[in-house]
Write an enzyme that holds these catalytic residues in place. Structure first.
Site, short mmCIF file in Angstrom:
data_model
loop_
_atom_site.label_atom_id
_atom_site.label_comp_id
_atom_site.label_asym_id
_atom_site.label_seq_id
_atom_site.Cartn_x
_atom_site.Cartn_y
_atom_site.Cartn_z
CD1 TRP A 72 -2.40 1.84 0.37
CD2 TRP A 72 -2.56 1.47 2.58
NE1 TRP A 72 -3.34 2.70 0.89
CE2 TRP A 72 -3.44 2.49 2.24
CE3 TRP A 72 -2.48 1.05 3.92
CZ2 TRP A 72 -4.25 3.14 3.19
CZ3 TRP A 72 -3.28 1.68 4.86
CH2 TRP A 72 -4.15 2.71 4.49
CG HIS A 131 10.95 -6.30 4.72
ND1 HIS A 131 9.83 -5.51 4.79
CD2 HIS A 131 10.68 -7.24 3.76
CE1 HIS A 131 8.93 -5.94 3.91
NE2 HIS A 131 9.42 -6.97 3.28
NE ARG A 153 -2.11 -4.80 9.20
CZ ARG A 153 -2.56 -5.67 8.31
NH1 ARG A 153 -1.72 -6.39 7.60
NH2 ARG A 153 -3.86 -5.81 8.11
NE ARG A 286 -4.88 -12.01 5.15
CZ ARG A 286 -5.76 -12.05 6.15
NH1 ARG A 286 -6.70 -12.96 6.17
NH2 ARG A 286 -5.67 -11.18 7.15
N GLY A 288 -6.92 -6.51 3.90
CA GLY A 288 -6.57 -5.10 4.06
C GLY A 288 -7.41 -4.39 5.10
P1 A3P Z 1 -3.96 -8.63 5.27
O1 A3P Z 1 -3.25 -9.93 5.10
O2 A3P Z 1 -4.31 -8.35 6.70
O3 A3P Z 1 -5.12 -8.47 4.38
P2 A3P Z 1 2.67 -6.14 2.86
O4 A3P Z 1 2.30 -5.26 1.73
O5 A3P Z 1 3.60 -5.49 3.83
O6 A3P Z 1 3.10 -7.47 2.40
O7 A3P Z 1 1.34 -6.31 3.72
C1 A3P Z 1 0.24 -6.99 3.20
C2 A3P Z 1 -1.00 -6.56 3.94
O8 A3P Z 1 -1.42 -5.27 3.48
C3 A3P Z 1 -2.16 -7.51 3.67
O9 A3P Z 1 -2.94 -7.47 4.86
C4 A3P Z 1 -2.82 -6.82 2.50
O10 A3P Z 1 -4.16 -7.22 2.29
C5 A3P Z 1 -2.72 -5.36 2.93
N1 A3P Z 1 -2.84 -4.42 1.81
C6 A3P Z 1 -2.40 -4.56 0.54
N2 A3P Z 1 -2.72 -3.50 -0.20
C7 A3P Z 1 -3.41 -2.66 0.61
C8 A3P Z 1 -4.03 -1.39 0.40
N3 A3P Z 1 -4.01 -0.78 -0.78
N4 A3P Z 1 -4.65 -0.82 1.46
C9 A3P Z 1 -4.67 -1.42 2.65
N5 A3P Z 1 -4.12 -2.62 2.92
C10 A3P Z 1 -3.48 -3.24 1.90
#
Ligand code: A3P
Length: 320
Positions: A72, A131, A153, A286, A288
């Site tokens: 995001w 990371h 988070r 997933r 979000g």
């Molecule tokens: P969830 O698994 O809780 O849905 P990263 O990008 O660091 O790998 O983190 C992934 C998490 O961010 C996932 O959380 C994903 O769904 C969520 N995510 C991805 N795109 C997003 C967006 N545009 N807005 C908010 N959350 C997002």
């Protein structure tokens, strides 16, 4: 290629043979280096970028622990910083046909199999994601004036997201990631660039000492008040919104383009397209949402993570 342990260099093989190790859940083992845990391939990227990466004062870093919302914020930062070159409201904005990970590379992964990766970007300043723990960042990052944005988070949601992601990453025939195993490892700090709490805390403390250089953001706050935090981010990065942009709704446009709904429904992020890192684009979307842990963790598990969080963060003024 993240799964190809046989692709390790001799240097990395020698290094890992001397390091503490723990059972991993996607990889066979994780190794502890400079106080944090890594898969072998990740470690190879880390030691190469520590040696060879040259930061520029103008570079911008987005740092997260995996599953904190990196995808995001990659989308947001790319769109924000490049809004003059790539107008947000056009059909051919790069996000329409690129997963955010293809627009903002992970520094350490670029160095996994290349000491001299092509770091010529189509735009300036360069934006890298990482990371890596604060004190393991390449020396040139510490010596330069580059800016760092850290996104964290809630640990229970981060854990749930990580567990679900690890499951997708593991080939089905070798999948044995029971929630209990992955949970115990997470609580012990064993996950890429973990312990979660130590990674977050170092950036939190550094951001308090130097708020010009490190902006500390929380996923939940970004969800709650996206406009406010996008404006803060723009100020911090030296590209604040002009009165004109405010008037024409630029803040809202960026947030709409980068929203979960919009990105996850784009063809590029829905089908079978994969990143160079090997995962499918869609694996990064997933639910979000905030608080999904309530659907997946037992009361005991939630309590255990809360205990670790309380103990690790006690006295530092950080609430997650
Ligand atoms: P969830 O698994 O809780 O849905 P990263 O990008 O660091 O790998 O983190 C992934 C998490 O961010 C996932 O959380 C994903 O769904 C969520 N995510 C991805 N795109 C997003 C967006 N545009 N807005 C908010 N959350 C997002």
């Amino acid at each position: 290629y993240l799964l190809q342990e046989e692709a390790l260099t001799q240097e990395c093989k020698e290094l890992i043979s001397s390091l503490p190790k723990e059972k991993g859940y996607v990889f066979s083992y994780s190794y502890k280096y400079e106080g944090f845990w890594y898969t072998p391939i990740y470690l190879q990227g880390l030691i190469a970028c520590q040696k060879y990466f040259q930061a520029r004062d103008s570079d911008v870093f987005l740092v997260t622990i995996p599953k904190s919302g990196t995808t995001w914020l990659k989308a947001i930062m790319f769109t924000l910083i490049n809004r003059k070159n790539y107008p947000v409201d056009t059909k051919n904005h790069p996000l329409h046909n690129n997963n955010p990970h293809n627009l903002v590379p992970f520094l350490e992964l670029d160095y996994v199999d290349n000491q001299n990766p092509d770091l010529s970007f189509s735009s300036s300043p360069r934006i890298f994601a990482s990371h890596l723990p604060y004190f393991s960042m390449p020396k040139s990052v510490h010596d330069s004036a580059c800016k760092l944005v850290y996104l964290c988070r809630n640990p229970k949601d981060t854990f749930v997201s990580l567990w679900q992601f690890a499951d997708k990453l593991t080939p089905e025939e070798t999948r044995s990631n029971s929630l209990g195993d992955v949970f115990d490892l997470f609580c012990k700090g064993v996950n890429t660039c973990g312990p979660f709490w130590d990674n977050v805390l170092d950036y939190w403390n550094e951001s308090k000492k130097n708020s010009e250089r490190i902006l500390f953001l929380k996923y939940e706050e970004l969800k709650e008040e996206p406009n406010l935090h996008l404006r803060r981010l723009a100020e911090f990065l030296g590209c604040p919104f002009s009165a004109d942009e405010e008037e024409t709704g630029m803040v809202e446009e960026i947030l709409k383009l980068c929203s979960f709904n919009n990105l996850s429904n784009l063809e590029i992020n829905k089908g079978t397209d994969k990143l160079a890192y090997g995962m499918e684009n869609k694996a990064f979307f997933r639910r979000g949402e905030v608080g999904d842990w309530k659907n997946l963790l037992t009361t005991e598990m939630a309590k255990k993570i809360d205990q670790v969080t309380e103990q690790k963060f006690s006295g530092f003024g950080l609430l997650l």
